[in-house]
Design an enzyme around this catalytic site. Structure first.
Site, PDB file in Angstrom:
ATOM      1  CG  HIS A   1      76.549   2.237  63.267  1.00  0.00           C
ATOM      2  ND1 HIS A   1      75.776   1.400  64.041  1.00  0.00           N
ATOM      3  CD2 HIS A   1      76.467   1.748  61.995  1.00  0.00           C
ATOM      4  CE1 HIS A   1      75.275   0.452  63.295  1.00  0.00           C
ATOM      5  NE2 HIS A   1      75.674   0.625  62.055  1.00  0.00           N
ATOM      6  NE  ARG A   2      72.188   0.646  62.280  1.00  0.00           N
ATOM      7  CZ  ARG A   2      71.677  -0.543  62.487  1.00  0.00           C
ATOM      8  NH1 ARG A   2      70.592  -0.674  63.248  1.00  0.00           N
ATOM      9  NH2 ARG A   2      72.198  -1.620  61.929  1.00  0.00           N
TER      10      ARG A   2
ATOM     11  CD  GLU B   1      75.820   4.403  58.787  1.00  0.00           C
ATOM     12  OE1 GLU B   1      75.384   4.210  59.920  1.00  0.00           O
ATOM     13  OE2 GLU B   1      75.875   3.520  57.910  1.00  0.00           O
TER      14      GLU B   1
ATOM     15  CG  ASP C   1      71.941   2.957  57.580  1.00  0.00           C
ATOM     16  OD1 ASP C   1      73.012   2.924  56.960  1.00  0.00           O
ATOM     17  OD2 ASP C   1      71.804   2.504  58.725  1.00  0.00           O
TER      18      ASP C   1
ATOM     19  CG  HIS D   1      69.538  -0.351  59.516  1.00  0.00           C
ATOM     20  ND1 HIS D   1      68.983  -1.628  59.504  1.00  0.00           N
ATOM     21  CD2 HIS D   1      70.839  -0.519  59.168  1.00  0.00           C
ATOM     22  CE1 HIS D   1      69.901  -2.503  59.184  1.00  0.00           C
ATOM     23  NE2 HIS D   1      71.046  -1.865  58.973  1.00  0.00           N
TER      24      HIS D   1
ATOM     25  CD  GLU E   1      74.420   1.045  54.183  1.00  0.00           C
ATOM     26  OE1 GLU E   1      74.719   1.302  55.375  1.00  0.00           O
ATOM     27  OE2 GLU E   1      74.133  -0.089  53.787  1.00  0.00           O
TER      28      GLU E   1
ATOM     29  CD  GLN F   1      77.653   3.761  54.619  1.00  0.00           C
ATOM     30  OE1 GLN F   1      78.212   2.724  54.963  1.00  0.00           O
ATOM     31  NE2 GLN F   1      77.043   4.556  55.487  1.00  0.00           N
TER      32      GLN F   1
HETATM   33  O1  G3P Z   1      77.290   1.120  56.806  1.00  0.00           O
HETATM   34  C1  G3P Z   1      78.205   0.556  57.680  1.00  0.00           C
HETATM   35  C2  G3P Z   1      77.418  -0.164  58.678  1.00  0.00           C
HETATM   36  O2  G3P Z   1      76.466   0.739  59.124  1.00  0.00           O
HETATM   37  C3  G3P Z   1      76.772  -1.344  58.055  1.00  0.00           C
HETATM   38  O3  G3P Z   1      75.859  -1.860  58.874  1.00  0.00           O
HETATM   39  O4  G3P Z   1      73.600  -2.652  58.873  1.00  0.00           O
HETATM   40  O5  G3P Z   1      74.261  -0.763  60.333  1.00  0.00           O
HETATM   41  O6  G3P Z   1      73.996  -0.407  57.911  1.00  0.00           O
HETATM   42  P1  G3P Z   1      74.348  -1.383  58.978  1.00  0.00           P
HETATM   43 CA    CA Z   2      74.910   1.719  57.502  1.00  0.00          CA
END
Ligand code: G3P
Ligand code: CA
Length: 315
Positions: free
Chosen positions: A25-26, A52, A54, A67, A151, A182
């Site tokens: 995540h990030r 991931e 964003d 993000h 994303e 996503q």
């Molecule tokens: O994309 C899944 C999760 O990362 C969603 O939360 O705000 O970290 O993008 P966010």
């Molecule tokens: Ca995300």
């Protein structure tokens, strides 16, 4: 077994991933500044299956991994530039300007990680192209596939087009190429489904949101504007859903995940953010036991350890 029940069981089995996925995540955002090449590389080193990014778009139309739609939380922009249009939106800065920024650690992160020297030590906002190049290069280093889980942070047709064009140019077009795309916007995911079909692409798409259970027990996805989407409708254009796993108002349950599997949807949960090893292990175990197919984690090492223990215990 009746044909319908057989088909349902087959759908459910196909939807459930063979081995739950660890999604960084990030990047390794609990250890290093989020959305940096160093952070993604550390996550891969720790065994993450997917990184991931964003995505936001710069003023000159380049996809960058960050993000927020603004720069100050994660960068030193306010030290280097005056505000524009009353703030520091990514969309108001060119790539050349954004390249001069340094990405700062947030939450439990630091600027370095003990014993780890990244290939790129500069803590800059990377372009999507650079993130893809890193993932490809790291496949050779790690000796295993490294997936990408971009994303689209804006519900913007221009962003959809550029995202798909980039992936197509990089020959990342099919599920076997290990890419999920996503978005929190169901309109965006539907549009991506149509556009990628027209381009001859078939990447799995994931709708993000909240897992709602109606009083009668039916599982729904919450969409922007408070709309409730039946899972079978989501399954018409998405391969999976990404849901908040620890939402106190809308708790994710085993029954909800089972209904998603029955609809043919994988379920990935966000965000696993516990640093304490014992508490984290308990949390991963709880949600993997419920049937989760993937975990978005800030601490890829803890997620990989928990996933491997879960898989070993299943054999
Ligand atoms: O994309 C899944 C999760 O990362 C969603 O939360 O705000 O970290 O993008 P966010
Ligand atoms: Ca995300």
């Amino acid at each position: 077994m009746k044909l319908a029940a057989l088909l349902l069981a087959l759908c459910s089995a196909l939807a459930q991933a063979a081995e739950p996925l660890v999604i960084a995540h990030r990047g390794a955002s609990g250890y290093l500044p989020e959305h940096t090449l160093a952070g993604y590389e550390l996550a891969i080193r720790m065994g993450a299956d997917y990184i991931e990014p964003d995505l936001q778009m710069t003023r000159d139309g380049v996809l960058v991994a960050i993000h927020d739609d603004t720069l100050p939380r994660t960068t030193n922009v306010a030290e280097l530039f005056a505000a524009r249009n009353g703030g520091y939106r990514v969309a108001d800065f060119t790539l050349a300007e954004i390249r001069t920024l340094t990405v700062k650690p947030t939450t439990t992160g630091a600027a370095t990680y003990p014993g780890f020297t990244p290939a790129s030590a500069e803590l800059r906002v990377p372009t999507f192209d650079e993130v893809i190049a890193l993932a490809k290069a790291q496949r050779a280093v790690a000796g295993r596939p490294v997936g990408l889980y971009p994303e689209a942070k804006q519900a913007d047709p221009a962003m959809e087009d550029q995202l798909l064009a980039t992936l197509q140019r990089e020959q990342l077009t099919r599920a076997a190429d290990r890419v999920f795309v996503q978005s929190f916007s169901d309109a965006t995911v539907q549009s991506l489904a149509v556009k990628q079909r027209a381009l001859g692409m078939s990447l799995p798409l994931v709708l993000l949101g909240h897992a709602i259970t109606l009083p009668d027990g039916r599982a729904m996805m919450a969409a922007p504007g408070g709309r409730m989407l039946p899972l079978k409708d989501v399954a018409a254009y998405a391969s999976g859903v990404g849901v908040a796993m620890a939402n106190t108002k809308y708790p994710l349950t085993k029954a909800w995940i089972a209904q998603a599997h029955d609809a043919g949807l994988q379920v990935h949960g966000w965000t696993f953010a516990k640093l304490d090893a014992a508490a984290a292990a308990d949390e991963y175990r709880t949600f993997l036991d419920m049937g989760l197919d993937g975990v978005f984690s800030n601490y890829s090492d803890l997620a990989v350890k928990a996933r491997n223990a879960f898989v070993a215990g299943r054999k």
